[in-house]
Design a protein around this motif. Structure first.
Motif, mmCIF file in Angstrom:
data_model
loop_
_atom_site.group_PDB
_atom_site.id
_atom_site.type_symbol
_atom_site.label_atom_id
_atom_site.label_comp_id
_atom_site.label_asym_id
_atom_site.label_seq_id
_atom_site.Cartn_x
_atom_site.Cartn_y
_atom_site.Cartn_z
ATOM 1 N N TYR A 60 25.359 -69.431 -5.252
ATOM 2 C CA TYR A 60 25.890 -70.199 -6.718
ATOM 3 C C TYR A 60 27.260 -70.138 -6.673
ATOM 4 N N GLU A 61 27.997 -69.157 -6.095
ATOM 5 C CA GLU A 61 29.455 -69.151 -6.115
ATOM 6 C C GLU A 61 30.172 -70.215 -5.357
ATOM 7 N N LEU A 64 29.791 -73.385 -7.161
ATOM 8 C CA LEU A 64 30.962 -73.618 -8.325
ATOM 9 C C LEU A 64 32.201 -73.981 -7.610
ATOM 10 N N ASP A 67 31.745 -77.569 -7.416
ATOM 11 C CA ASP A 67 31.684 -78.101 -8.712
ATOM 12 C C ASP A 67 31.853 -77.127 -9.875
ATOM 13 N N ALA A 68 32.992 -76.790 -10.376
ATOM 14 C CA ALA A 68 33.441 -75.802 -11.199
ATOM 15 C C ALA A 68 32.828 -75.846 -12.758
ATOM 16 N N THR A 69 32.164 -76.911 -13.037
ATOM 17 C CA THR A 69 31.597 -77.199 -14.302
ATOM 18 C C THR A 69 29.966 -77.384 -14.324
ATOM 19 N N ASN A 70 29.366 -76.835 -13.210
ATOM 20 C CA ASN A 70 28.127 -76.898 -13.025
ATOM 21 C C ASN A 70 27.362 -75.933 -13.919
ATOM 22 N N ALA A 73 24.472 -73.689 -12.287
ATOM 23 C CA ALA A 73 25.007 -72.895 -11.201
ATOM 24 C C ALA A 73 25.208 -71.403 -12.025
ATOM 25 N N TYR A 74 25.924 -71.665 -13.169
ATOM 26 C CA TYR A 74 26.340 -70.392 -14.221
ATOM 27 C C TYR A 74 24.955 -69.796 -14.694
ATOM 28 N N TYR A 93 28.039 -65.514 -17.977
ATOM 29 C CA TYR A 93 27.581 -66.636 -17.358
ATOM 30 C C TYR A 93 26.720 -67.437 -18.187
ATOM 31 N N GLU A 96 29.200 -69.381 -20.109
ATOM 32 C CA GLU A 96 29.806 -70.622 -19.243
ATOM 33 C C GLU A 96 28.718 -71.825 -19.283
#
Length: 292
Positions: A60-61, A64, A67-70, A73-74, A93, A96
């Protein structure tokens, strides 16, 4: 084997619930394609399902990092950390995920569940309401929100939630059980009985419904024979259920059927010795105190 063939094998294995094999095939794809967010999330989901939480977090990390806005994944990380009972991280999370997707129904729902579990009732209500707002046909959001209101003794609001849930599904035993609880609290006894009976029609093994239904006959109609019959039906499915046994014993004792009462009580103590303390202060069992 090509990527397409590996993916097909992975999906086939997953459909057959051979999760380890599915993971192996997805990891073979990962060796060739390391920057595909959806592949990384798929692998993380599988790892989570297999209880490989550290691996799930890693994938998951990694997703991210690309794509830090997914939000998915959060959300996945929140589920993992909740499984690990790290509730602070789980909550962060979930938040987020919702920040990047405000109408993320499942994130609102499971965040509400978590808040409910840790006693943050107002936040639980808010997020159940948000889940319903984003998906007005979310049966379990109505069901759980109704349960929260019932716990707060806001029974009319609880009933409204359960009635909304009933419009969506008529085959869920927990819904009828909750109707039974609320009707009882509103002194609508006949409706409560019918609700518990419907619960047991759908799920004949649900022990709590036997317990509550029997108590209605015992406490409101003083029909001890009917209560005993219901307890006995529940005990056919749960022969070692201490509360059903204990309550049946109380009915036997009130009917002066001391031998039957003692038989149940001795079994209860064998299963859970702490019940001895309850027996010794229970007025309904006063004639039997000398045996304990």
């Amino acid at each position: 084997m090509s990527i397409a063939e590996l993916l097909a094998k992975a999906e086939e294995a997953y459909d057959n619930r051979d999760l380890e094999t599915a993971l192996e095939y997805y990891l073979l794809v990962y060796e060739q394609v390391k920057d595909d967010v959806w592949l990384l999330i798929t692998i993380a989901l599988l790892c989570d399902e297999l209880g490989k939480y550290d691996d799930a977090i890693t994938f998951y990390e990694e997703a991210l990092q690309i794509d830090a806005t997914n939000p998915i994944a959060y959300y996945g990380l929140a589920i993992v950390y909740e499984n690990l009972k790290d509730y602070d991280k789980a909550i962060s999370y979930y938040k987020e995920a919702i920040a990047y997707w405000p109408e993320y129904t499942e994130a609102h729902f499971f965040l509400a569940n978590l808040y409910d579990d840790i006693g943050e009732t107002n936040l639980a209500i808010y997020h159940y309401q948000q889940a319903i707002e984003s998906d007005p046909k979310y049966f379990f959001a109505y069901l759980n929100l109704g349960s929260v209101y019932e716990n707060l003794n806001e029974n009319e609001q609880a009933l409204e939630c359960f009635e909304q849930a009933l419009k969506l599904r008529k085959d869920n035993h927990l819904l009828y059980y909750n109707f039974g609880v609320v009707y009882r609290k509103l002194n609508r006894i006949e409706e409560s009985i019918k609700a518990y009976e419907k619960c047991l029609e759908i799920e004949p093994t649900y022990a709590n419904a036997y317990l509550n239904l029997a108590l209605l006959y015992k406490d409101f109609y003083h029909d001890l024979d009917k209560a005993i019959e219901i307890y006995s039906q529940g005990l056919q499915y749960h022969p070692f259920h201490t509360v059903l046994l204990y309550n049946r014993a109380c009915c036997y004792a009130l009917l002066k059927l001391d031998d039957l009462a003692l038989q149940d009580l001795k079994k209860v103590i064998e299963l859970d010795p702490s019940f001895r303390d309850y027996i010794l202060v229970d007025d309904e069992l006063s004639n039997l105190h000398k045996f304990f």
